[in-house]
Design a protein around this motif. Structure first.
Motif, mmCIF file in Angstrom:
data_model
loop_
_atom_site.group_PDB
_atom_site.id
_atom_site.type_symbol
_atom_site.label_atom_id
_atom_site.label_comp_id
_atom_site.label_asym_id
_atom_site.label_seq_id
_atom_site.Cartn_x
_atom_site.Cartn_y
_atom_site.Cartn_z
ATOM 1 N N SER A 106 0.803 -1.220 0.000
ATOM 2 C CA SER A 106 0.000 0.000 0.000
ATOM 3 C C SER A 106 0.836 1.269 0.000
ATOM 4 O O SER A 106 0.338 2.347 -0.312
ATOM 5 N N HIS A 107 2.129 1.146 0.318
ATOM 6 C CA HIS A 107 2.989 2.324 0.480
ATOM 7 C C HIS A 107 3.703 2.657 -0.835
ATOM 8 O O HIS A 107 4.894 2.427 -1.002
ATOM 9 N N HIS A 108 2.927 3.197 -1.765
ATOM 10 C CA HIS A 108 3.454 3.499 -3.100
ATOM 11 C C HIS A 108 4.270 4.792 -3.084
ATOM 12 O O HIS A 108 3.911 5.759 -2.413
ATOM 13 N N GLY A 109 5.346 4.825 -3.880
ATOM 14 C CA GLY A 109 6.118 6.054 -3.982
ATOM 15 C C GLY A 109 7.466 5.854 -4.637
ATOM 16 O O GLY A 109 7.817 4.754 -5.087
ATOM 17 N N PRO A 110 8.252 6.936 -4.699
ATOM 18 C CA PRO A 110 9.551 6.893 -5.381
ATOM 19 C C PRO A 110 10.646 6.277 -4.522
ATOM 20 O O PRO A 110 10.534 6.195 -3.302
ATOM 21 N N VAL A 111 11.702 5.849 -5.206
ATOM 22 C CA VAL A 111 12.937 5.387 -4.561
ATOM 23 C C VAL A 111 14.046 6.315 -5.048
ATOM 24 O O VAL A 111 14.234 6.492 -6.255
ATOM 25 N N ILE A 112 14.777 6.921 -4.098
ATOM 26 C CA ILE A 112 15.783 7.929 -4.443
ATOM 27 C C ILE A 112 17.094 7.584 -3.743
ATOM 28 O O ILE A 112 17.096 7.177 -2.570
ATOM 29 N N ASP A 113 18.212 7.750 -4.447
ATOM 30 C CA ASP A 113 19.530 7.449 -3.885
ATOM 31 C C ASP A 113 20.446 8.660 -3.994
ATOM 32 O O ASP A 113 20.493 9.331 -5.025
ATOM 33 N N TYR A 114 21.164 8.922 -2.907
ATOM 34 C CA TYR A 114 22.062 10.075 -2.802
ATOM 35 C C TYR A 114 23.449 9.640 -2.327
ATOM 36 O O TYR A 114 23.599 8.591 -1.688
ATOM 37 N N LEU A 115 24.436 10.480 -2.594
ATOM 38 C CA LEU A 115 25.758 10.394 -1.971
ATOM 39 C C LEU A 115 26.084 11.739 -1.349
ATOM 40 O O LEU A 115 25.642 12.783 -1.829
ATOM 41 N N LYS A 135 22.039 13.614 -5.776
ATOM 42 C CA LYS A 135 21.398 12.408 -6.276
ATOM 43 C C LYS A 135 22.327 11.639 -7.204
ATOM 44 O O LYS A 135 23.070 12.229 -7.991
ATOM 45 N N ILE A 136 22.222 10.312 -7.114
ATOM 46 C CA ILE A 136 22.898 9.481 -8.103
ATOM 47 C C ILE A 136 21.883 8.637 -8.880
ATOM 48 O O ILE A 136 22.219 8.065 -9.920
ATOM 49 N N ALA A 137 20.646 8.559 -8.386
ATOM 50 C CA ALA A 137 19.596 7.821 -9.097
ATOM 51 C C ALA A 137 18.240 8.186 -8.511
ATOM 52 O O ALA A 137 18.138 8.578 -7.343
ATOM 53 N N GLU A 138 17.197 8.044 -9.310
ATOM 54 C CA GLU A 138 15.836 8.277 -8.855
ATOM 55 C C GLU A 138 14.881 7.509 -9.758
ATOM 56 O O GLU A 138 15.144 7.304 -10.943
ATOM 57 N N ALA A 139 13.794 7.052 -9.197
ATOM 58 C CA ALA A 139 12.742 6.375 -9.957
ATOM 59 C C ALA A 139 11.427 6.673 -9.265
ATOM 60 O O ALA A 139 11.346 6.639 -8.028
ATOM 61 N N GLY A 140 10.391 6.975 -10.028
ATOM 62 C CA GLY A 140 9.122 7.379 -9.445
ATOM 63 C C GLY A 140 7.947 6.604 -9.990
ATOM 64 O O GLY A 140 7.813 5.406 -9.777
ATOM 65 N N LEU A 141 7.069 7.284 -10.737
ATOM 66 C CA LEU A 141 5.871 6.672 -11.289
ATOM 67 C C LEU A 141 6.240 5.816 -12.502
ATOM 68 O O LEU A 141 6.956 6.254 -13.394
ATOM 69 N N VAL A 142 5.738 4.580 -12.514
ATOM 70 C CA VAL A 142 5.957 3.677 -13.640
ATOM 71 C C VAL A 142 4.767 3.704 -14.587
ATOM 72 O O VAL A 142 4.920 3.840 -15.798
ATOM 73 N N ASN A 143 3.575 3.599 -14.013
ATOM 74 C CA ASN A 143 2.353 3.611 -14.821
ATOM 75 C C ASN A 143 1.234 4.170 -13.964
ATOM 76 O O ASN A 143 0.894 3.598 -12.927
ATOM 77 N N GLY A 144 0.659 5.281 -14.376
ATOM 78 C CA GLY A 144 -0.386 5.921 -13.589
ATOM 79 C C GLY A 144 -1.758 5.832 -14.196
ATOM 80 O O GLY A 144 -2.658 6.580 -13.810
ATOM 81 N N ALA A 145 -1.964 4.901 -15.135
ATOM 82 C CA ALA A 145 -3.251 4.829 -15.827
ATOM 83 C C ALA A 145 -4.396 4.521 -14.881
ATOM 84 O O ALA A 145 -5.500 5.045 -15.036
ATOM 85 N N GLN A 146 -4.169 3.661 -13.907
ATOM 86 C CA GLN A 146 -5.189 3.301 -12.944
ATOM 87 C C GLN A 146 -4.683 3.593 -11.536
ATOM 88 O O GLN A 146 -3.628 3.106 -11.145
ATOM 89 N N GLY A 244 13.247 16.660 -4.434
ATOM 90 C CA GLY A 244 14.674 16.746 -4.174
ATOM 91 C C GLY A 244 15.407 17.457 -5.287
ATOM 92 O O GLY A 244 14.817 17.849 -6.303
ATOM 93 N N PRO A 245 16.706 17.637 -5.133
ATOM 94 C CA PRO A 245 17.509 18.312 -6.160
ATOM 95 C C PRO A 245 17.525 17.517 -7.452
ATOM 96 O O PRO A 245 17.237 16.316 -7.475
ATOM 97 N N ALA A 246 17.867 18.195 -8.534
ATOM 98 C CA ALA A 246 17.906 17.552 -9.850
ATOM 99 C C ALA A 246 19.007 16.504 -9.901
ATOM 100 O O ALA A 246 20.050 16.621 -9.243
ATOM 101 N N LEU A 247 18.775 15.480 -10.694
ATOM 102 C CA LEU A 247 19.786 14.445 -10.914
ATOM 103 C C LEU A 247 20.885 15.020 -11.799
ATOM 104 O O LEU A 247 20.606 15.565 -12.871
ATOM 105 N N PRO A 248 22.165 14.960 -11.368
ATOM 106 C CA PRO A 248 23.241 15.523 -12.190
ATOM 107 C C PRO A 248 23.305 14.881 -13.567
ATOM 108 O O PRO A 248 22.945 13.719 -13.750
#
Length: 345
Positions: A106-115, A135-146, A244-248
């Motif tokens: 139920s806990h939907h959301g992004p995964v973000i990685d920093y150094l 940031k060194i990586a980020e991933a958020g919404l994959v499919n928001g159709a439903q 968060g800040p922009a991904l370089p």
């Protein structure tokens, strides 16, 4: 017949017993060597816990950091966090595989990685408020159709509650704090409803890279009203603004996969080393099960996978059904604001 208010209160109180379902990182795998994380179930109650690469924290309830605490040091590496006394040696370009003990669907959301660079101070001694994260990586919404959509957190669940992080190949050698975070948005439509679950680890990066991007203090990463923090997932979505800040430029997530565990290892302590790889202490035969469902749009495939033990995961389209009339899932028991809302209902 019980009133709506009383039934809601009973449901909230019953849910409090399930607090520990949120999860934390139990171990980290680098080149087949598994390093223990910070065990919230035993370390806080042990007189001399082992020195690990994971930062200590007081989230023994597997709880979260709310937006009302974004300006406090709790958001940096979780509640009342303290420096890890060990670290893991990672070559620039290698991947770090983090394994959560569990994560709720139920806990939907992004995964973000920093150094964040620890400079010459060492990550075991640096003041956490001095760390500047990029940031060194980020991933958020994959499919928001439903609604509520498919998210990076769902990919993590399908990947045996695990996530692959690539250390940029051109990063400058040195000691860094690796900050891995899931942001749960199931209550994000409310002000201060988002839930942040940061996890920190000390690593020592080796190699000949020269890149060190400008970072941001942990207490300045987010605000409670950021577009990706106060965000309603219970609607059809075309996009999501990852906070968060922009991904370089040049940094991108590694393709998600699994990593075999061929040994267990102990975090190193003391002065910096030029060791090219972690030192395995015992051999093992445990292998992380490969998932069967990964969505291609959540990450970009890296130019090369440097870890000899990393295995590709078959790419398929998700077939997990998603309700067309979802209801927000609350997390009772972790914040007084949830119970106060129920009491006023």
């Amino acid at each position: 017949m019980p009133s709506f208010t009383s039934k809601t209160l009973l449901a909230a109180l019953a849910g409090a017993a399930a607090v520990n379902a949120h999860g934390h990182v139990k171990n980290v795998v680098v080149n087949g060597a598994s390093f223990q994380g910070y065990d919230i179930n035993s370390f806080p109650y042990t007189q001399n816990p082992p020195k690990v690469a994971a930062w200590t924290a007081s989230n023994t309830d597997n709880g979260f950091v709310g937006p009302e605490s974004f300006a406090s040091s709790d958001i940096i590496c979780h509640k009342n966090s303290a420096n890890a006394q060990g670290r893991i040696v990672v070559a620039a370009g290698d991947s770090v595989f983090v394994q959560w003990d569990t994560w709720p669907e139920s806990h939907h959301g992004p995964v973000i990685d920093y150094l964040a660079s620890c400079g010459n101070t060492g990550c075991d001694k640096i003041e956490k408020t001095a760390l500047e994260f990029f940031k060194i990586a980020e991933a958020g919404l994959v499919n928001g159709a439903q609604a509520p959509g498919r998210w990076a957190s769902d990919v993590l669940i399908d990947n045996n509650n695990s996530w692959m992080i690539k250390i940029p190949a051109n990063i400058r050698p040195g000691q860094y704090v690796l900050r891995h975070e899931i942001i749960a948005l199931h209550s994000g439509g409310d002000l201060n409803g988002a839930q942040n679950y940061p996890q920190c680890f000390n690593i020592e990066v080796t190699g000949s890279g020269t890149v060190l991007p400008q970072g941001v203090k942990g207490t300045s990463l987010y605000t409670p009203t950021d577009a990706g923090i106060r965000f309603n997932i219970y609607r059809s979505l075309d996009s999501y603004p990852i906070p968060g800040p922009a991904l370089p430029a040049g940094f991108a997530p590694v393709a998600q996969g699994s990593s075999a565990i061929v040994s267990s290892a102990t975090a190193i302590t003391g002065a910096a080393t030029n060791a090219p790889a972690p030192i395995a202490t015992t051999t093992a035969v445990n292998v992380v099960p490969s998932p069967t469902t990964i969505v291609t749009s959540v990450v970009q495939t890296s130019a090369a996978q440097t870890s000899a033990v990393q295995t590709a995961v078959p790419v398929q389209t998700s077939t997990r059904p998603i309700s067309t009339r979802p209801q927000p899932t609350r997390c009772p028991g972790l914040g007084r604001r949830h119970l106060r809302k129920v009491a006023r209902a």
